[in-house]
Design a protein around this motif. Structure first.
Motif, PDB file in Angstrom:
ATOM      1  N   LEU A 206      30.846  13.937 -29.796  1.00 26.34           N
ATOM      2  CA  LEU A 206      30.264  12.610 -29.949  1.00 26.34           C
ATOM      3  C   LEU A 206      30.503  11.754 -28.716  1.00 26.34           C
ATOM      4  CD1 LEU A 206      31.236  11.707 -33.625  1.00 26.34           C
ATOM      5  CD2 LEU A 206      28.915  11.988 -32.753  1.00 26.34           C
ATOM      6  N   SER A 207      29.517  10.925 -28.387  1.00 23.67           N
ATOM      7  CA  SER A 207      29.699   9.863 -27.403  1.00 23.67           C
ATOM      8  C   SER A 207      30.166   8.602 -28.132  1.00 23.67           C
ATOM      9  CB  SER A 207      28.391   9.581 -26.665  1.00 23.67           C
ATOM     10  OG  SER A 207      27.981  10.704 -25.928  1.00 23.67           O
ATOM     11  N   LEU A 208      30.591   7.626 -27.368  1.00 22.74           N
ATOM     12  CA  LEU A 208      31.085   6.398 -27.988  1.00 22.74           C
ATOM     13  C   LEU A 208      29.978   5.628 -28.700  1.00 22.74           C
ATOM     14  CD1 LEU A 208      33.584   5.053 -25.295  1.00 22.74           C
ATOM     15  CD2 LEU A 208      34.047   6.468 -27.307  1.00 22.74           C
ATOM     16  N   ASP A 209      28.718   5.839 -28.295  1.00 24.45           N
ATOM     17  CA  ASP A 209      27.618   5.141 -28.962  1.00 24.45           C
ATOM     18  C   ASP A 209      27.086   5.898 -30.170  1.00 24.45           C
ATOM     19  OD1 ASP A 209      26.445   7.247 -27.689  1.00 24.45           O
ATOM     20  OD2 ASP A 209      24.917   6.086 -26.638  1.00 24.45           O
ATOM     21  N   GLY A 210      27.717   7.029 -30.507  1.00 30.65           N
ATOM     22  CA  GLY A 210      27.307   7.801 -31.675  1.00 30.65           C
ATOM     23  C   GLY A 210      26.347   8.922 -31.383  1.00 30.65           C
ATOM     24  N   SER A 211      25.850   9.037 -30.152  1.00 28.15           N
ATOM     25  CA  SER A 211      24.959  10.140 -29.805  1.00 28.15           C
ATOM     26  C   SER A 211      25.774  11.404 -29.569  1.00 28.15           C
ATOM     27  CB  SER A 211      24.137   9.797 -28.567  1.00 28.15           C
ATOM     28  OG  SER A 211      24.987   9.561 -27.451  1.00 28.15           O
ATOM     29  N   LEU A 212      25.101  12.551 -29.639  1.00 36.69           N
ATOM     30  CA  LEU A 212      25.768  13.828 -29.464  1.00 36.69           C
ATOM     31  C   LEU A 212      25.526  14.366 -28.061  1.00 36.69           C
ATOM     32  CD1 LEU A 212      25.847  13.640 -32.623  1.00 36.69           C
ATOM     33  CD2 LEU A 212      25.779  16.122 -32.611  1.00 36.69           C
ATOM     34  N   ARG A 213      26.588  14.826 -27.427  1.00 40.68           N
ATOM     35  CA  ARG A 213      26.502  15.410 -26.097  1.00 40.68           C
ATOM     36  C   ARG A 213      26.264  16.916 -26.193  1.00 40.68           C
ATOM     37  NH1 ARG A 213      28.552  12.287 -21.960  1.00 40.68           N
ATOM     38  NH2 ARG A 213      29.668  10.388 -22.560  1.00 40.68           N
ATOM     39  N   ALA A 214      25.724  17.476 -25.114  1.00 41.26           N
ATOM     40  CA  ALA A 214      25.601  18.935 -25.030  1.00 41.26           C
ATOM     41  C   ALA A 214      26.988  19.552 -25.118  1.00 41.26           C
ATOM     42  CB  ALA A 214      24.913  19.323 -23.721  1.00 41.26           C
ATOM     43  N   THR A 215      27.135  20.562 -25.961  1.00 39.44           N
ATOM     44  CA  THR A 215      28.433  21.166 -26.235  1.00 39.44           C
ATOM     45  C   THR A 215      28.352  22.662 -25.971  1.00 39.44           C
ATOM     46  OG1 THR A 215      28.733  19.522 -27.988  1.00 39.44           O
ATOM     47  CG2 THR A 215      30.281  21.364 -27.938  1.00 39.44           C
TER      48      THR A 215
ATOM     49  N   ILE B 162      18.647  31.976 -39.343  1.00 38.99           N
ATOM     50  CA  ILE B 162      19.465  30.806 -39.616  1.00 38.99           C
ATOM     51  C   ILE B 162      18.595  29.555 -39.517  1.00 38.99           C
ATOM     52  CG2 ILE B 162      21.595  31.876 -38.781  1.00 38.99           C
ATOM     53  CD1 ILE B 162      21.299  30.195 -36.226  1.00 38.99           C
ATOM     54  N   GLU B 163      19.092  28.447 -40.053  1.00 42.10           N
ATOM     55  CA  GLU B 163      18.414  27.170 -39.956  1.00 42.10           C
ATOM     56  C   GLU B 163      19.150  26.299 -38.943  1.00 42.10           C
ATOM     57  OE1 GLU B 163      18.357  25.522 -43.836  1.00 42.10           O
ATOM     58  OE2 GLU B 163      16.906  26.962 -44.640  1.00 42.10           O
ATOM     59  N   VAL B 164      18.446  25.859 -37.917  1.00 39.98           N
ATOM     60  CA  VAL B 164      19.041  25.055 -36.851  1.00 39.98           C
ATOM     61  C   VAL B 164      18.467  23.639 -36.935  1.00 39.98           C
ATOM     62  CG1 VAL B 164      19.395  24.803 -34.372  1.00 39.98           C
ATOM     63  CG2 VAL B 164      19.258  27.093 -35.384  1.00 39.98           C
ATOM     64  N   TYR B 165      19.357  22.654 -37.055  1.00 39.53           N
ATOM     65  CA  TYR B 165      18.943  21.257 -37.107  1.00 39.53           C
ATOM     66  C   TYR B 165      19.437  20.547 -35.845  1.00 39.53           C
ATOM     67  CZ  TYR B 165      17.719  22.007 -42.001  1.00 39.53           C
ATOM     68  OH  TYR B 165      17.145  22.475 -43.155  1.00 39.53           O
ATOM     69  N   PRO B 166      18.515  20.167 -34.953  1.00 43.26           N
ATOM     70  CA  PRO B 166      18.923  19.444 -33.736  1.00 43.26           C
ATOM     71  C   PRO B 166      19.196  17.981 -34.051  1.00 43.26           C
ATOM     72  CG  PRO B 166      16.546  19.760 -33.761  1.00 43.26           C
ATOM     73  CD  PRO B 166      17.067  20.429 -34.998  1.00 43.26           C
ATOM     74  N   ILE B 167      20.414  17.535 -33.779  1.00 40.34           N
ATOM     75  CA  ILE B 167      20.839  16.179 -34.120  1.00 40.34           C
ATOM     76  C   ILE B 167      20.961  15.358 -32.843  1.00 40.34           C
ATOM     77  CG2 ILE B 167      22.561  14.792 -35.300  1.00 40.34           C
ATOM     78  CD1 ILE B 167      20.997  16.725 -37.091  1.00 40.34           C
ATOM     79  N   ARG B 168      20.323  14.184 -32.841  1.00 42.17           N
ATOM     80  CA  ARG B 168      20.361  13.314 -31.679  1.00 42.17           C
ATOM     81  C   ARG B 168      21.560  12.370 -31.717  1.00 42.17           C
ATOM     82  NH1 ARG B 168      16.495  12.603 -28.106  1.00 42.17           N
ATOM     83  NH2 ARG B 168      14.995  13.616 -29.496  1.00 42.17           N
TER      84      ARG B 168
END
Length: 360
Positions: A112-121, A159-165
């Motif tokens: 997680l970033s501080l603004d709630g967005s997800l970073r590339a992991t 599998i089911e992949v859900y991309p989360i922003r």
């Protein structure tokens, strides 16, 4: 309230199941405690998760929060546990429907970033392969990963992949407010076909003897030593060798991508390694850099060159210890790294091309 969220820990090229247990207690001093052999990056997740939850518009419970990463004897490192911890806190505080979150077929993974967005992991492909194995044993698994890394898992079928922003988008999905569209599977065969080589041997003029030696080495799987004065094209010829090797098969591309995924070397949005690797480390490299190592052992240059070319320019300048360390990977095609915390094994089947200058 206690909730249990599923995630994974990457150990070498294997993904091990991790259960993130989150308890929000009504009694006790407010604060957050993380237990379960967590590394420094996981400990720092306290502030990241707290700030991300607040900046996403949710209430962070001012209560005693205990997070256990089970099993307790498995080392956990990196920021990939931010998302399951945040989801667990929101579910335990009643801001997410806990019955959907705790389903065993759902796996959460991402920083997680501080603004709630997800970073590339890094390591998302390993999560997808783990989910496929779980789908074979039980019902179909679904994984929730950062949108910038979701293409890595999309190459895995079944599998089911859900991309989360961001975190708010995931909460809306879990609460049934605004579902997230599932990412369609990306066929590996279509991704790797018609790949143009980065360096084409046809563009090299002259050096017919060297080009014939290069062709023979590529056809027979031989190693090659290029000897000649500076400026004669040794490096250019070595860079052209991956272009005359056979294209990567689908299984080979997945195997190479696993190594680059766990090393964090895939670009955001990239799905798979489509060309044969070419690695050219500097002669100042250490044995750990060449073979692999670290407290949490990561692949070295011999593994990053798997199914490709490892080029040692100015070979005589490399330390003897580094050259001696190449013996076992070249014989076995694999390298084992033993540390106090872990014992991992990485593939290391490469073609060695070395270049030296004549004595002055």
């Amino acid at each position: 309230m206690l909730v249990k969220i599923r995630s994974v820990a990457n150990v070498g090229l294997l993904a091990m199941p991790v259960e993130v247990e989150v308890d929000v207690a009504e009694q006790g001093f407010p604060g957050m405690t993380i237990v379960g052999l967590a590394g420094k990056a996981v400990e720092e997740a306290k502030e990241r998760v707290k700030t991300a939850i607040k900046n996403s518009g949710f209430d962070f419970p001012g209560k005693k929060i205990t997070i256990n990463l089970a099993p307790a004897d498995l080392p956990k490192d990196g920021g990939a546990y931010d998302l399951p911890m945040a989801v667990g806190i929101l579910a335990a505080s009643g801001q997410i429907q806990s019955d959907k979150v705790t389903e065993t077929q759902r796996i959460y993974y991402g920083e997680l970033s501080l603004d709630g967005s997800l970073r590339a992991t890094k390591g998302v492909l390993l999560v997808g392969l783990f989910a496929r194995q779980c789908s074979m044993d039980n019902a179909q698994c679904s994984i929730y990963v950062p949108i910038e890394s979701a293409n890595e898992a999309a190459v895995v079928e079944g599998i089911e992949v859900y991309p989360i922003r961001n975190l708010a988008q995931l909460v809306d999905h879990l609460n049934g407010i605004k579902p997230v569209a599932q990412l369609h599977s990306l066929p590996v065969d279509q991704l790797i076909e018609d790949i143009i080589p980065e360096f084409d041997l046809e563009e090299v003029k002259g050096q017919e003897q060297a080009k014939r030696a290069l062709t023979i080495a590529a056809a027979g799987g031989h190693n090659l030593l290029l000897w000649g004065p500076p400026g004669t094209g040794k490096t250019m010829l070595a860079r052209a060798m991956p272009g005359i090797l056979p294209p990567l098969a689908a299984a080979e591309a997945l195997e190479v991508t696993r190594i680059y995924s766990v090393s964090g070397l895939l670009q955001p949005g990239e799905s798979i390694v489509r060309r044969r690797p070419f690695r050219a480390p500097h002669h100042g490299i250490s044995s750990a850099g060449m073979i692999g190592g670290g407290s949490n052992p990561l692949p070295g240059e011999v593994s990053l060159a798997h199914l490709g070319v490892l080029f040692l320019d100015e070979m005589a300048e490399f330390p003897r210890s580094v050259l001696e360390a190449l013996r076992q990977p070249m014989e076995d095609g694999r390298v084992g790294i033993v540390r106090a915390a872990a014992h991992v094994e990485y593939p290391a089947s490469f073609t060695l091309v070395a270049a030296v200058n004549p004595c002055p």
